[in-house]
Design a protein around this motif. Structure first.
Motif, PDB file in Angstrom:
ATOM      1  N   ALA A 147       2.682   6.174 -11.854  1.00 52.19           N
ATOM      2  CA  ALA A 147       1.739   6.125 -10.730  1.00 52.19           C
ATOM      3  C   ALA A 147       1.844   4.792  -9.994  1.00 52.19           C
ATOM      4  O   ALA A 147       2.130   3.749 -10.594  1.00 52.19           O
ATOM      5  CB  ALA A 147       0.318   6.335 -11.235  1.00 52.19           C
ATOM      6  N   VAL A 148       1.617   4.832  -8.696  1.00 53.26           N
ATOM      7  CA  VAL A 148       1.630   3.618  -7.884  1.00 53.26           C
ATOM      8  C   VAL A 148       0.220   3.360  -7.362  1.00 53.26           C
ATOM      9  O   VAL A 148      -0.631   4.246  -7.370  1.00 53.26           O
ATOM     10  CB  VAL A 148       2.619   3.760  -6.701  1.00 53.26           C
ATOM     11  CG1 VAL A 148       4.038   3.931  -7.213  1.00 53.26           C
ATOM     12  CG2 VAL A 148       2.237   4.948  -5.810  1.00 53.26           C
ATOM     13  N   ARG A 149      -0.013   2.145  -6.895  1.00 49.15           N
ATOM     14  CA  ARG A 149      -1.338   1.803  -6.367  1.00 49.15           C
ATOM     15  C   ARG A 149      -1.209   0.665  -5.368  1.00 49.15           C
ATOM     16  O   ARG A 149      -0.234  -0.090  -5.381  1.00 49.15           O
ATOM     17  CB  ARG A 149      -2.290   1.396  -7.492  1.00 49.15           C
ATOM     18  CG  ARG A 149      -1.896   0.129  -8.233  1.00 49.15           C
ATOM     19  CD  ARG A 149      -2.920  -0.228  -9.290  1.00 49.15           C
ATOM     20  NE  ARG A 149      -2.571  -1.406 -10.076  1.00 49.15           N
ATOM     21  CZ  ARG A 149      -2.846  -2.652  -9.714  1.00 49.15           C
ATOM     22  NH1 ARG A 149      -3.481  -2.887  -8.562  1.00 49.15           N
ATOM     23  NH2 ARG A 149      -2.533  -3.681 -10.484  1.00 49.15           N
ATOM     24  N   ALA A 150      -2.214   0.550  -4.526  1.00 50.88           N
ATOM     25  CA  ALA A 150      -2.270  -0.572  -3.595  1.00 50.88           C
ATOM     26  C   ALA A 150      -2.608  -1.842  -4.360  1.00 50.88           C
ATOM     27  O   ALA A 150      -3.391  -1.821  -5.315  1.00 50.88           O
ATOM     28  CB  ALA A 150      -3.318  -0.303  -2.513  1.00 50.88           C
ATOM     29  N   ARG A 151      -2.004  -2.950  -3.934  1.00 51.03           N
ATOM     30  CA  ARG A 151      -2.255  -4.220  -4.606  1.00 51.03           C
ATOM     31  C   ARG A 151      -1.821  -5.366  -3.698  1.00 51.03           C
ATOM     32  O   ARG A 151      -1.057  -5.167  -2.750  1.00 51.03           O
ATOM     33  CB  ARG A 151      -1.494  -4.303  -5.930  1.00 51.03           C
ATOM     34  CG  ARG A 151       0.023  -4.397  -5.753  1.00 51.03           C
ATOM     35  CD  ARG A 151       0.718  -4.585  -7.084  1.00 51.03           C
ATOM     36  NE  ARG A 151       0.833  -3.346  -7.812  1.00 51.03           N
ATOM     37  CZ  ARG A 151       0.900  -3.256  -9.140  1.00 51.03           C
ATOM     38  NH1 ARG A 151       0.833  -4.332  -9.876  1.00 51.03           N
ATOM     39  NH2 ARG A 151       1.039  -2.094  -9.732  1.00 51.03           N
ATOM     40  N   ALA A 152      -2.308  -6.561  -4.013  1.00 53.19           N
ATOM     41  CA  ALA A 152      -1.836  -7.770  -3.359  1.00 53.19           C
ATOM     42  C   ALA A 152      -0.744  -8.374  -4.233  1.00 53.19           C
ATOM     43  O   ALA A 152      -0.995  -8.748  -5.380  1.00 53.19           O
ATOM     44  CB  ALA A 152      -2.969  -8.763  -3.161  1.00 53.19           C
ATOM     45  N   LEU A 153       0.466  -8.450  -3.711  1.00 50.69           N
ATOM     46  CA  LEU A 153       1.552  -9.103  -4.443  1.00 50.69           C
ATOM     47  C   LEU A 153       1.339 -10.613  -4.448  1.00 50.69           C
ATOM     48  O   LEU A 153       1.672 -11.294  -5.419  1.00 50.69           O
ATOM     49  CB  LEU A 153       2.899  -8.770  -3.804  1.00 50.69           C
ATOM     50  CG  LEU A 153       3.220  -7.285  -3.618  1.00 50.69           C
ATOM     51  CD1 LEU A 153       4.591  -7.113  -2.962  1.00 50.69           C
ATOM     52  CD2 LEU A 153       3.166  -6.541  -4.942  1.00 50.69           C
ATOM     53  N   VAL A 154       0.795 -11.100  -3.347  1.00 48.25           N
ATOM     54  CA  VAL A 154       0.372 -12.496  -3.231  1.00 48.25           C
ATOM     55  C   VAL A 154      -1.054 -12.475  -2.709  1.00 48.25           C
ATOM     56  O   VAL A 154      -1.343 -11.853  -1.689  1.00 48.25           O
ATOM     57  CB  VAL A 154       1.284 -13.285  -2.270  1.00 48.25           C
ATOM     58  CG1 VAL A 154       0.712 -14.674  -2.007  1.00 48.25           C
ATOM     59  CG2 VAL A 154       2.700 -13.375  -2.828  1.00 48.25           C
TER      60      VAL A 154
ATOM     61  N   GLY B 187       2.839   6.456   6.150  1.00 45.38           N
ATOM     62  CA  GLY B 187       3.576   5.200   6.025  1.00 45.38           C
ATOM     63  C   GLY B 187       5.064   5.432   5.839  1.00 45.38           C
ATOM     64  O   GLY B 187       5.495   6.392   5.189  1.00 45.38           O
ATOM     65  N   HIS B 188       5.866   4.534   6.372  1.00 47.09           N
ATOM     66  CA  HIS B 188       7.319   4.678   6.269  1.00 47.09           C
ATOM     67  C   HIS B 188       7.797   4.623   4.819  1.00 47.09           C
ATOM     68  O   HIS B 188       8.777   5.277   4.458  1.00 47.09           O
ATOM     69  CB  HIS B 188       8.015   3.575   7.070  1.00 47.09           C
ATOM     70  CG  HIS B 188       7.958   3.788   8.543  1.00 47.09           C
ATOM     71  ND1 HIS B 188       8.835   4.599   9.222  1.00 47.09           N
ATOM     72  CD2 HIS B 188       7.115   3.286   9.491  1.00 47.09           C
ATOM     73  CE1 HIS B 188       8.554   4.595  10.511  1.00 47.09           C
ATOM     74  NE2 HIS B 188       7.506   3.807  10.703  1.00 47.09           N
ATOM     75  N   GLY B 189       7.136   3.828   3.987  1.00 49.11           N
ATOM     76  CA  GLY B 189       7.585   3.686   2.604  1.00 49.11           C
ATOM     77  C   GLY B 189       6.657   4.313   1.586  1.00 49.11           C
ATOM     78  O   GLY B 189       6.753   4.023   0.395  1.00 49.11           O
ATOM     79  N   SER B 190       5.753   5.179   2.018  1.00 49.41           N
ATOM     80  CA  SER B 190       4.723   5.728   1.124  1.00 49.41           C
ATOM     81  C   SER B 190       5.329   6.643   0.063  1.00 49.41           C
ATOM     82  O   SER B 190       6.318   7.341   0.298  1.00 49.41           O
ATOM     83  CB  SER B 190       3.678   6.489   1.928  1.00 49.41           C
ATOM     84  OG  SER B 190       3.015   5.641   2.830  1.00 49.41           O
ATOM     85  N   ARG B 191       4.698   6.659  -1.089  1.00 47.44           N
ATOM     86  CA  ARG B 191       5.089   7.556  -2.172  1.00 47.44           C
ATOM     87  C   ARG B 191       3.940   7.622  -3.177  1.00 47.44           C
ATOM     88  O   ARG B 191       3.177   6.665  -3.327  1.00 47.44           O
ATOM     89  CB  ARG B 191       6.366   7.086  -2.862  1.00 47.44           C
ATOM     90  CG  ARG B 191       6.319   5.659  -3.408  1.00 47.44           C
ATOM     91  CD  ARG B 191       7.634   5.288  -4.068  1.00 47.44           C
ATOM     92  NE  ARG B 191       7.593   3.939  -4.635  1.00 47.44           N
ATOM     93  CZ  ARG B 191       8.527   3.434  -5.422  1.00 47.44           C
ATOM     94  NH1 ARG B 191       9.587   4.169  -5.738  1.00 47.44           N
ATOM     95  NH2 ARG B 191       8.433   2.206  -5.903  1.00 47.44           N
TER      96      ARG B 191
ATOM     97  N   ASP C 109       0.842  -1.199   0.000  1.00 48.77           N
ATOM     98  CA  ASP C 109       0.000   0.000   0.000  1.00 48.77           C
ATOM     99  C   ASP C 109       0.877   1.248   0.000  1.00 48.77           C
ATOM    100  O   ASP C 109       1.147   1.834   1.050  1.00 48.77           O
ATOM    101  CB  ASP C 109      -0.934   0.011   1.207  1.00 48.77           C
ATOM    102  CG  ASP C 109      -1.897   1.197   1.172  1.00 48.77           C
ATOM    103  OD1 ASP C 109      -1.901   1.928   0.151  1.00 48.77           O
ATOM    104  OD2 ASP C 109      -2.626   1.398   2.156  1.00 48.77           O
ATOM    105  N   PRO C 110       1.327   1.694  -1.175  1.00 49.39           N
ATOM    106  CA  PRO C 110       2.202   2.874  -1.236  1.00 49.39           C
ATOM    107  C   PRO C 110       1.503   4.182  -0.907  1.00 49.39           C
ATOM    108  O   PRO C 110       2.169   5.192  -0.669  1.00 49.39           O
ATOM    109  CB  PRO C 110       2.682   2.864  -2.683  1.00 49.39           C
ATOM    110  CG  PRO C 110       1.628   2.138  -3.434  1.00 49.39           C
ATOM    111  CD  PRO C 110       1.083   1.111  -2.500  1.00 49.39           C
ATOM    112  N   LEU C 111       0.182   4.192  -0.865  1.00 50.26           N
ATOM    113  CA  LEU C 111      -0.575   5.425  -0.632  1.00 50.26           C
ATOM    114  C   LEU C 111      -0.980   5.606   0.824  1.00 50.26           C
ATOM    115  O   LEU C 111      -1.724   6.530   1.149  1.00 50.26           O
ATOM    116  CB  LEU C 111      -1.821   5.439  -1.522  1.00 50.26           C
ATOM    117  CG  LEU C 111      -1.566   5.241  -3.023  1.00 50.26           C
ATOM    118  CD1 LEU C 111      -2.882   5.217  -3.784  1.00 50.26           C
ATOM    119  CD2 LEU C 111      -0.652   6.314  -3.565  1.00 50.26           C
TER     120      LEU C 111
END
Length: 460
Positions: free
Chosen positions: A314-321, A302-306, A296-298
């Protein structure tokens, strides 16, 4: 101790992302004038104030500031980059000339180049990552003293090898010659302490720290000091246990090792090179049913948000697994072109170097059972709280690591152990691991404790 908020009246100003963006635009413009066909520039600035405490006194107070830039230029299908900190007009001119000259002499790379204009992010979300204000040095000192006092109250804690508190603010900007220009800014507050425990001639050291983007979200110095002291004292009297195949519980502070190994294995560049033990696993069940690994980059604060990746995508939230199934590779533009796949928004900005790959706020979703439940289920086994010198065969997934922690006897934590090894194959470990319920979002990558039912443990 009551934490005091940073003084909002401070004259210290945080880095200005708009000013950094303007500087990056100037660098890109000048690179095109110098002969580059295309260019991207990044500028980063950071400021920090840190206090180190030892034996109830201020040992060091350090303020630091830095500003650096990087430029990547393209001449046809050739590229080169430079990083530099002399941002004067003459310093920028020399860096630009050097980059263009190197690009003209570089070998051709069919996969290099800026992201296509239509793939660049448009309107960017406003993610809160920065809290204004600066710590008064006296506040930092008092936080350090409170951590020390709490740790020293733990039986057998002899002294404190290191304790510190800090405030940091940073900003960065990315500009490309084909239309992307944006900046971002963030803050960080941190506490950390390393106590030394002693019993007779035996000494053990441990550490605990915590950081947050907002001051009010920091754990208290008393809690941090107490936990660090308890960890150090608990390690006294470490021994070895008999090795063999046994259940192993990985504490949450080390369980992120498995996420890091997963992310490396699904990195686009690794897959494109063919040196990933998961290179043939896309769309297959890699973990057990019900296992989710989410990015969840948004996420606010968050420590790693961008809001955008290192190439302006553009970035988006997703399930990698998702439900155990691997759903995506982590791609930058170069690896996406090589694999013939669409961009995923995982480029890592490098100042003057080709982008790498990184994720933003990844976590293994919590399970239903507590860490104590996992330990009880292990019966006789090992609880791992520290790892040393991990070794991974990237092609096969064979993995081993030196560990310290505690023996598990009759489902309960027993004597401390050290100088042990744990080994297995990550494909098999991924398929069998069970997450606990103790998930906390303290870092950019987070995991609850994990139980793996049978691993090779080396000891006596």
């Amino acid at each position: 101790m009551t934490q005091t908020a940073p003084d909002p009246r401070s004259t210290q100003t945080a880095p200005d992302p708009e000013a950094l963006k303007n500087l990056a635009e100037d660098i890109v413009r000048d690179a095109l004038k110098a002969g580059a066909d295309a260019a991207e520039a990044g500028v980063a600035e950071s400021r920090s104030l840190e206090a180190s405490i030892r034996n109830g006194a201020l040992e060091d107070l350090e303020r630091s500031e830095s500003r650096d830039a990087g430029l990547r230029v393209f001449v046809g299908k050739r590229q080169a980059g430079v990083a530099f900190s002399d941002l004067s007009t003459q310093g920028r001119k020399l860096a630009i000339e050097r980059a263009v000259a190197m690009a003209k002499a570089a070998p051709e790379d069919p996969y290099c180049g800026l992201v296509e204009r239509e793939a660049l992010a448009g309107k960017l979300p406003d993610i809160p990552l920065y809290e204004a204000g600066e710590w008064d040095p006296a506040i930092l000192e008092n936080l350090g003293f409170a951590m020390e006092d709490a740790a020293l109250k733990i039986d057998e804690v002899e002294t404190i090898t290191q304790a510190g508190a800090g405030f940091g603010a940073g900003a960065g900007a990315l500009v490309t010659s084909n239309g992307f220009a944006a900046g971002r800014r963030g803050s960080t507050f941190s506490l950390g302490i390393a106590p030394l425990a002693k019993r007779g001639s035996v000494m053990e050291r441990d550490f605990y720290g915590h950081s947050a983007r907002r001051f009010g979200e920091l754990k208290s110095p008393e809690e941090i000091g107490r936990i660090a002291g308890e960890r150090a004292a608990a390690r006294l009297g470490s021994t070895k246990i008999k090795g063999g195949k046994m259940p192993v519980v990985f504490d949450s502070r080390v369980a992120t090792t498995f996420l890091s190994s997963l992310l490396g294995a699904i990195s686009g560049p690794a897959v494109a090179r063919g040196n990933s033990f998961l290179k043939s696993k896309m769309g297959e069940r890699v973990f057990a049913e019900g296992i989710d690994i989410v990015e969840d980059p948004l996420k606010a604060w968050g420590h790693g948000s961008r809001a955008f990746d290192g190439e302006g995508v553009a970035v988006r939230a997703r399930a990698l697994v998702e439900d155990g199934v691997l759903t995506t590779w982590l791609l930058n533009a170069s690896s996406a072109r090589q694999l013939g796949l669409p961009l995923t928004g995982h480029a890592a900005q490098g100042l003057g170097s080709p982008p790498g790959v990184r994720t933003s706020n990844v976590h293994l979703a919590a399970g239903e059972r507590s860490r104590d439940d996992l330990i009880a289920d292990a019966g006789t086994g090992l609880l791992v709280t520290e790892m040393f010198g991990p070794s991974l065969n990237e092609n096969t997934g064979d993995w081993s690591v030196g560990v310290a922690g505690f023996a598990i006897v009759d489902g309960k934590i027993a004597a401390p152990v050290s100088e042990m090894t744990v080994a297995g194959n990550l494909i098999e470990i991924f398929a069998r691991l069970e997450p606990g319920s103790d998930l906390e979002f303290d870092h950019a990558t987070n995991s609850p404790s994990i139980l793996v039912d049978a691993l090779s443990v080396g000891g006596l």
